[in-house]
Motif scaffolding. Sequence first.
Motif, PDB file in Angstrom:
ATOM      1  N   ALA A  11      12.888 -41.487 -35.462  1.00  0.00           N
ATOM      2  CA  ALA A  11      13.939 -42.451 -35.765  1.00  0.00           C
ATOM      3  C   ALA A  11      14.585 -42.148 -37.105  1.00  0.00           C
ATOM      4  CB  ALA A  11      13.348 -43.866 -35.807  1.00  0.00           C
ATOM      5  N   ALA A  12      15.824 -42.545 -37.225  1.00  0.00           N
ATOM      6  CA  ALA A  12      16.510 -42.484 -38.512  1.00  0.00           C
ATOM      7  C   ALA A  12      16.090 -43.702 -39.330  1.00  0.00           C
ATOM      8  CB  ALA A  12      18.015 -42.481 -38.300  1.00  0.00           C
ATOM      9  N   LEU A  13      15.834 -43.484 -40.609  1.00  0.00           N
ATOM     10  CA  LEU A  13      15.459 -44.563 -41.521  1.00  0.00           C
ATOM     11  C   LEU A  13      16.521 -44.698 -42.601  1.00  0.00           C
ATOM     12  CD1 LEU A  13      11.672 -43.779 -42.153  1.00  0.00           C
ATOM     13  CD2 LEU A  13      12.653 -45.350 -40.474  1.00  0.00           C
ATOM     14  N   SER A  14      16.524 -45.823 -43.260  1.00  0.00           N
ATOM     15  CA  SER A  14      17.417 -46.024 -44.393  1.00  0.00           C
ATOM     16  C   SER A  14      17.036 -45.049 -45.506  1.00  0.00           C
ATOM     17  CB  SER A  14      17.286 -47.462 -44.905  1.00  0.00           C
ATOM     18  OG  SER A  14      17.904 -47.576 -46.169  1.00  0.00           O
ATOM     19  N   ALA A  15      18.033 -44.417 -46.081  1.00  0.00           N
ATOM     20  CA  ALA A  15      17.793 -43.483 -47.179  1.00  0.00           C
ATOM     21  C   ALA A  15      17.720 -44.224 -48.519  1.00  0.00           C
ATOM     22  CB  ALA A  15      18.887 -42.431 -47.219  1.00  0.00           C
ATOM     23  N   ASP A  16      17.783 -45.529 -48.471  1.00  0.00           N
ATOM     24  CA  ASP A  16      17.729 -46.352 -49.672  1.00  0.00           C
ATOM     25  C   ASP A  16      16.268 -46.598 -50.065  1.00  0.00           C
ATOM     26  OD1 ASP A  16      18.528 -47.950 -51.788  1.00  0.00           O
ATOM     27  OD2 ASP A  16      18.669 -49.759 -50.550  1.00  0.00           O
ATOM     28  N   ARG A  17      15.649 -45.569 -50.594  1.00  0.00           N
ATOM     29  CA  ARG A  17      14.244 -45.628 -51.005  1.00  0.00           C
ATOM     30  C   ARG A  17      13.991 -44.503 -51.990  1.00  0.00           C
ATOM     31  NH1 ARG A  17      11.339 -45.979 -46.197  1.00  0.00           N
ATOM     32  NH2 ARG A  17      13.264 -46.565 -45.163  1.00  0.00           N
ATOM     33  N   LEU A  18      12.842 -44.528 -52.643  1.00  0.00           N
ATOM     34  CA  LEU A  18      12.454 -43.468 -53.564  1.00  0.00           C
ATOM     35  C   LEU A  18      12.064 -42.231 -52.763  1.00  0.00           C
ATOM     36  CD1 LEU A  18      11.795 -42.487 -56.445  1.00  0.00           C
ATOM     37  CD2 LEU A  18       9.467 -43.365 -56.072  1.00  0.00           C
ATOM     38  N   VAL A  19      12.723 -41.105 -53.053  1.00  0.00           N
ATOM     39  CA  VAL A  19      12.411 -39.824 -52.412  1.00  0.00           C
ATOM     40  C   VAL A  19      12.304 -38.793 -53.516  1.00  0.00           C
ATOM     41  CG1 VAL A  19      13.154 -38.075 -50.763  1.00  0.00           C
ATOM     42  CG2 VAL A  19      13.679 -40.481 -50.329  1.00  0.00           C
ATOM     43  N   VAL A  20      11.151 -38.109 -53.575  1.00  0.00           N
ATOM     44  CA  VAL A  20      10.923 -37.103 -54.613  1.00  0.00           C
ATOM     45  C   VAL A  20      10.437 -35.799 -53.981  1.00  0.00           C
ATOM     46  CG1 VAL A  20      10.437 -38.778 -56.445  1.00  0.00           C
ATOM     47  CG2 VAL A  20       8.566 -37.904 -55.052  1.00  0.00           C
ATOM     48  N   LEU A  21      10.612 -34.717 -54.733  1.00  0.00           N
ATOM     49  CA  LEU A  21      10.151 -33.389 -54.333  1.00  0.00           C
ATOM     50  C   LEU A  21       9.110 -32.931 -55.332  1.00  0.00           C
ATOM     51  CD1 LEU A  21      10.428 -30.724 -52.683  1.00  0.00           C
ATOM     52  CD2 LEU A  21      12.254 -30.089 -54.292  1.00  0.00           C
ATOM     53  N   GLU A  22       7.928 -32.535 -54.843  1.00  0.00           N
ATOM     54  CA  GLU A  22       6.908 -31.969 -55.716  1.00  0.00           C
ATOM     55  C   GLU A  22       7.420 -30.656 -56.293  1.00  0.00           C
ATOM     56  OE1 GLU A  22       2.669 -33.367 -53.850  1.00  0.00           O
ATOM     57  OE2 GLU A  22       3.573 -31.569 -53.027  1.00  0.00           O
ATOM     58  N   VAL A  23       7.264 -30.482 -57.594  1.00  0.00           N
ATOM     59  CA  VAL A  23       7.656 -29.242 -58.251  1.00  0.00           C
ATOM     60  C   VAL A  23       6.459 -28.304 -58.208  1.00  0.00           C
ATOM     61  CG1 VAL A  23       8.472 -28.187 -60.382  1.00  0.00           C
ATOM     62  CG2 VAL A  23       9.286 -30.464 -59.725  1.00  0.00           C
ATOM     63  N   ALA A  24       6.642 -27.142 -57.565  1.00  0.00           N
ATOM     64  CA  ALA A  24       5.552 -26.185 -57.365  1.00  0.00           C
ATOM     65  C   ALA A  24       4.932 -25.760 -58.700  1.00  0.00           C
ATOM     66  CB  ALA A  24       6.060 -24.956 -56.626  1.00  0.00           C
ATOM     67  N   GLY A  25       3.608 -25.790 -58.737  1.00  0.00           N
ATOM     68  CA  GLY A  25       2.867 -25.343 -59.908  1.00  0.00           C
ATOM     69  C   GLY A  25       2.853 -26.330 -61.059  1.00  0.00           C
ATOM     70  N   GLN A  26       3.390 -27.510 -60.861  1.00  0.00           N
ATOM     71  CA  GLN A  26       3.437 -28.512 -61.923  1.00  0.00           C
ATOM     72  C   GLN A  26       3.011 -29.862 -61.362  1.00  0.00           C
ATOM     73  OE1 GLN A  26       7.252 -28.661 -63.856  1.00  0.00           O
ATOM     74  NE2 GLN A  26       7.529 -26.463 -63.704  1.00  0.00           N
ATOM     75  N   ASP A  27       2.596 -30.739 -62.239  1.00  0.00           N
ATOM     76  CA  ASP A  27       2.305 -32.115 -61.839  1.00  0.00           C
ATOM     77  C   ASP A  27       3.540 -32.964 -62.116  1.00  0.00           C
ATOM     78  OD1 ASP A  27      -0.257 -31.646 -60.961  1.00  0.00           O
ATOM     79  OD2 ASP A  27      -1.168 -32.055 -62.909  1.00  0.00           O
ATOM     80  N   ASP A  28       4.664 -32.553 -61.516  1.00  0.00           N
ATOM     81  CA  ASP A  28       5.928 -33.220 -61.777  1.00  0.00           C
ATOM     82  C   ASP A  28       6.710 -33.350 -60.478  1.00  0.00           C
ATOM     83  OD1 ASP A  28       7.789 -34.473 -63.355  1.00  0.00           O
ATOM     84  OD2 ASP A  28       8.636 -32.630 -64.195  1.00  0.00           O
ATOM     85  N   LEU A  32      15.165 -36.764 -55.449  1.00  0.00           N
ATOM     86  CA  LEU A  32      16.134 -36.331 -54.446  1.00  0.00           C
ATOM     87  C   LEU A  32      17.033 -37.502 -54.100  1.00  0.00           C
ATOM     88  CD1 LEU A  32      13.951 -34.253 -51.947  1.00  0.00           C
ATOM     89  CD2 LEU A  32      15.388 -33.417 -53.807  1.00  0.00           C
ATOM     90  N   ARG A  33      18.271 -37.193 -53.793  1.00  0.00           N
ATOM     91  CA  ARG A  33      19.235 -38.220 -53.373  1.00  0.00           C
ATOM     92  C   ARG A  33      19.599 -37.935 -51.920  1.00  0.00           C
ATOM     93  NH1 ARG A  33      21.025 -37.939 -58.973  1.00  0.00           N
ATOM     94  NH2 ARG A  33      20.517 -39.964 -59.827  1.00  0.00           N
ATOM     95  N   PRO A  34      18.825 -38.478 -50.990  1.00  0.00           N
ATOM     96  CA  PRO A  34      19.071 -38.181 -49.573  1.00  0.00           C
ATOM     97  C   PRO A  34      20.273 -38.927 -49.018  1.00  0.00           C
ATOM     98  CG  PRO A  34      17.306 -39.772 -49.773  1.00  0.00           C
ATOM     99  CD  PRO A  34      17.690 -39.378 -51.171  1.00  0.00           C
ATOM    100  N   ASP A  35      20.935 -38.268 -48.057  1.00  0.00           N
ATOM    101  CA  ASP A  35      21.971 -38.976 -47.313  1.00  0.00           C
ATOM    102  C   ASP A  35      21.537 -39.223 -45.871  1.00  0.00           C
ATOM    103  OD1 ASP A  35      22.244 -36.349 -46.478  1.00  0.00           O
ATOM    104  OD2 ASP A  35      24.379 -36.213 -46.899  1.00  0.00           O
ATOM    105  N   VAL A  36      20.458 -38.543 -45.446  1.00  0.00           N
ATOM    106  CA  VAL A  36      19.867 -38.756 -44.117  1.00  0.00           C
ATOM    107  C   VAL A  36      18.354 -38.662 -44.261  1.00  0.00           C
ATOM    108  CG1 VAL A  36      19.673 -37.876 -41.754  1.00  0.00           C
ATOM    109  CG2 VAL A  36      21.865 -37.727 -42.949  1.00  0.00           C
ATOM    110  N   LEU A  37      17.649 -39.561 -43.576  1.00  0.00           N
ATOM    111  CA  LEU A  37      16.194 -39.541 -43.569  1.00  0.00           C
ATOM    112  C   LEU A  37      15.729 -39.764 -42.131  1.00  0.00           C
ATOM    113  CD1 LEU A  37      13.952 -41.027 -46.250  1.00  0.00           C
ATOM    114  CD2 LEU A  37      13.284 -41.184 -43.886  1.00  0.00           C
ATOM    115  N   LEU A  38      14.991 -38.806 -41.591  1.00  0.00           N
ATOM    116  CA  LEU A  38      14.494 -38.878 -40.219  1.00  0.00           C
ATOM    117  C   LEU A  38      12.971 -38.944 -40.250  1.00  0.00           C
ATOM    118  CD1 LEU A  38      16.727 -36.035 -38.743  1.00  0.00           C
ATOM    119  CD2 LEU A  38      17.195 -38.500 -38.762  1.00  0.00           C
ATOM    120  N   ALA A  39      12.399 -39.886 -39.503  1.00  0.00           N
ATOM    121  CA  ALA A  39      10.949 -40.069 -39.489  1.00  0.00           C
ATOM    122  C   ALA A  39      10.367 -39.604 -38.160  1.00  0.00           C
ATOM    123  CB  ALA A  39      10.598 -41.533 -39.718  1.00  0.00           C
TER     124      ALA A  39
END
Length: 81
Positions: A11-28, A32-39
Motif C-alpha cells: 500500500a501507499a502510505l503518507s510521506a508525512d513522517r520522519l524518514v532517514v537514511l543510515e550513513v554507511a560506516g557512521q552512527d549518523d 530524506l524528503r520523500p514524495d512517495v512511500l510504499l509499504a
Amino acid sequence: MRALSGDHTAAALSADRLVVLEVAGQDDYELLRPDVLLAFHELCLVRHDDGEWYMGQLDDDGSVICWGSYGSDLAEAVRGL
C-alpha cells in the motif's frame, strides 16, 4: 505494485513522517524528503525528491529508517525486496 511484488497487502502510505537514511560506516542519519512511500509489510520503498528509491523498515512509531538506494527504477526496487 501488488502484482510485481507478490504482496497483496502492499500500500501507499503518507510521506508525512520522519524518514532517514543510515550513513554507511557512521552512527549518523541523513534526513530524506520523500514524495512517495510504499509499504510491503514492514519493508518500505521511499522515493526521495531526487528520484532515487530507498529501501527501509517501517518502525512502530511510523518513522522509516532506510539503509540503501535501489536506483530510480521502481520495478527494479520492488524486485529488490
